[in-house]
Design an enzyme around this catalytic site. Structure first.
Site, PDB file in Angstrom:
ATOM      1  N   GLU A 131     -15.651  -1.172  46.496  1.00  0.00           N
ATOM      2  CA  GLU A 131     -17.031  -1.009  46.027  1.00  0.00           C
ATOM      3  C   GLU A 131     -18.038  -1.395  47.111  1.00  0.00           C
ATOM      4  O   GLU A 131     -19.209  -1.622  46.814  1.00  0.00           O
ATOM      5  CB  GLU A 131     -17.240  -1.838  44.759  1.00  0.00           C
ATOM      6  CG  GLU A 131     -16.401  -1.303  43.589  1.00  0.00           C
ATOM      7  CD  GLU A 131     -16.560  -2.109  42.309  1.00  0.00           C
ATOM      8  OE1 GLU A 131     -16.388  -3.343  42.361  1.00  0.00           O
ATOM      9  OE2 GLU A 131     -16.847  -1.504  41.269  1.00  0.00           O
TER      10      GLU A 131
ATOM     11  N   HIS B 160     -21.624  -8.472  42.743  1.00  0.00           N
ATOM     12  CA  HIS B 160     -21.308  -7.489  41.686  1.00  0.00           C
ATOM     13  C   HIS B 160     -20.187  -8.068  40.835  1.00  0.00           C
ATOM     14  O   HIS B 160     -19.168  -8.521  41.370  1.00  0.00           O
ATOM     15  CB  HIS B 160     -20.876  -6.165  42.318  1.00  0.00           C
ATOM     16  CG  HIS B 160     -20.197  -5.228  41.362  1.00  0.00           C
ATOM     17  ND1 HIS B 160     -20.798  -4.811  40.187  1.00  0.00           N
ATOM     18  CD2 HIS B 160     -18.977  -4.646  41.385  1.00  0.00           C
ATOM     19  CE1 HIS B 160     -19.960  -3.995  39.553  1.00  0.00           C
ATOM     20  NE2 HIS B 160     -18.839  -3.890  40.248  1.00  0.00           N
TER      21      HIS B 160
ATOM     22  N   HIS C 100     -17.905  -7.849  36.891  1.00  0.00           N
ATOM     23  CA  HIS C 100     -17.600  -7.192  35.617  1.00  0.00           C
ATOM     24  C   HIS C 100     -17.716  -8.267  34.530  1.00  0.00           C
ATOM     25  O   HIS C 100     -16.762  -8.555  33.819  1.00  0.00           O
ATOM     26  CB  HIS C 100     -16.192  -6.586  35.639  1.00  0.00           C
ATOM     27  CG  HIS C 100     -16.004  -5.509  36.678  1.00  0.00           C
ATOM     28  ND1 HIS C 100     -14.813  -4.866  36.879  1.00  0.00           N
ATOM     29  CD2 HIS C 100     -16.882  -4.958  37.561  1.00  0.00           C
ATOM     30  CE1 HIS C 100     -14.954  -3.963  37.848  1.00  0.00           C
ATOM     31  NE2 HIS C 100     -16.198  -4.015  38.284  1.00  0.00           N
TER      32      HIS C 100
ATOM     33  N   TYR D 247     -37.074 -17.295  32.312  1.00  0.00           N
ATOM     34  CA  TYR D 247     -36.223 -17.267  33.510  1.00  0.00           C
ATOM     35  C   TYR D 247     -35.629 -15.888  33.740  1.00  0.00           C
ATOM     36  O   TYR D 247     -35.431 -15.474  34.886  1.00  0.00           O
ATOM     37  CB  TYR D 247     -35.141 -18.355  33.445  1.00  0.00           C
ATOM     38  CG  TYR D 247     -35.754 -19.683  33.751  1.00  0.00           C
ATOM     39  CD1 TYR D 247     -36.018 -20.032  35.071  1.00  0.00           C
ATOM     40  CD2 TYR D 247     -36.157 -20.549  32.742  1.00  0.00           C
ATOM     41  CE1 TYR D 247     -36.648 -21.223  35.379  1.00  0.00           C
ATOM     42  CE2 TYR D 247     -36.783 -21.740  33.035  1.00  0.00           C
ATOM     43  CZ  TYR D 247     -37.027 -22.079  34.353  1.00  0.00           C
ATOM     44  OH  TYR D 247     -37.663 -23.252  34.652  1.00  0.00           O
TER      45      TYR D 247
ATOM     46  N   HIS E 172     -19.733  -0.517  33.121  1.00  0.00           N
ATOM     47  CA  HIS E 172     -19.140  -1.066  34.351  1.00  0.00           C
ATOM     48  C   HIS E 172     -19.619  -2.502  34.608  1.00  0.00           C
ATOM     49  O   HIS E 172     -18.838  -3.427  34.453  1.00  0.00           O
ATOM     50  CB  HIS E 172     -19.490  -0.121  35.511  1.00  0.00           C
ATOM     51  CG  HIS E 172     -18.874  -0.491  36.818  1.00  0.00           C
ATOM     52  ND1 HIS E 172     -18.808   0.384  37.877  1.00  0.00           N
ATOM     53  CD2 HIS E 172     -18.313  -1.640  37.261  1.00  0.00           C
ATOM     54  CE1 HIS E 172     -18.219  -0.211  38.905  1.00  0.00           C
ATOM     55  NE2 HIS E 172     -17.917  -1.435  38.551  1.00  0.00           N
TER      56      HIS E 172
HETATM   57 ZN   LIG Z   1     -17.138  -2.865  39.722  1.00  0.00          ZN
END
Ligand SMILES: [Zn+2]
Length: 210
Positions: A74, A93, A95, A120, A160
């Site tokens: 990715e 990134h 999940h 926040y 995702h």
């Molecule tokens: Zn991912």
């Protein structure tokens, strides 16, 4: 920050994220920009819970692998965030379960997925666009993210998970954790009558904290 300090910081953050269940298996990836314009990035198929500072992917300013294991598949997501945000020092990134759950909801506003639940969230994320679904590794995903990056340091990939840039590793981590916690609150509040922040309260925060 020296490269060896950055290597240690990425591994510490990965272990912290993994131990708190914010990502699982070999999902999730972290990158940090270095002083020479290159990057450190977590390797492909590596668990964030067991990163080794010596085997992190070291890329040059053109994205070529200089040393370490091959970078995450990715990595193109990270590159597109840096290309659109010259001030970005790090990208995370994940999940993360609650964020992924929100990314699967049918009736959200794709221009701004989550409501202003807390101050926040407004300060650390602001508006969160939803990026259409593409299968793993499909570079059309980068093209879908690209036009959003100038205006947003955080995006949510449909079905995702979130991608968040920050001026530093701790800023990117703090923002993606705030996003995950807000997604959790949003799901907890489903079916309840909720008082979100008003447009005036959101405007006040944006004027004060940018
Ligand atoms: Zn991912």
């Amino acid at each position: 920050m020296s490269e060896s300090t950055a290597r240690d910081a990425i591994c510490r953050l990965g272990a912290s994220i993994f131990s708190r269940g914010l990502t699982f298996g070999s999902s999730g990836n972290i990158s940090q920009r270095l002083d020479d314009g290159g990057w450190l990035m977590t390797p492909t198929n590596a668990s964030l819970g067991g990163l080794d500072p010596a085997t992190l992917s070291r890329l040059d300013a053109e994205g070529r692998l200089l040393s370490g294991d091959a970078p995450t598949k990715e990595s193109f997501l990270h590159r597109v965030m840096y290309e659109g945000r010259p001030d970005a020092g790090a990208v995370v990134h994940l999940h993360a379960t609650h964020s992924v759950a929100v990314s699967c909801l049918a009736d959200v506003d794709p221009a701004d997925v989550l409501p202003p639940i807390t101050a926040y969230y407004v300060m650390r994320i602001g508006r969160l666009p939803l990026v259409p679904y593409f299968p793993p590794g499909d570079t059309r995903l980068a093209e879908a993210v690209r036009p959003l990056v100038g205006k947003h340091h955080a995006v949510l990939l449909a079905n995702h998970g979130p991608v968040v840039a920050g001026t530093s590793l701790s800023a990117a981590a703090g923002a993606i954790e705030e996003l995950e916690e807000t997604a959790r609150l949003f799901l907890m509040l489903q079916g309840h009558r909720v008082r979100f922040l008003t447009p005036e309260q959101v405007e006040e925060l944006r004027a004060k904290f940018g």
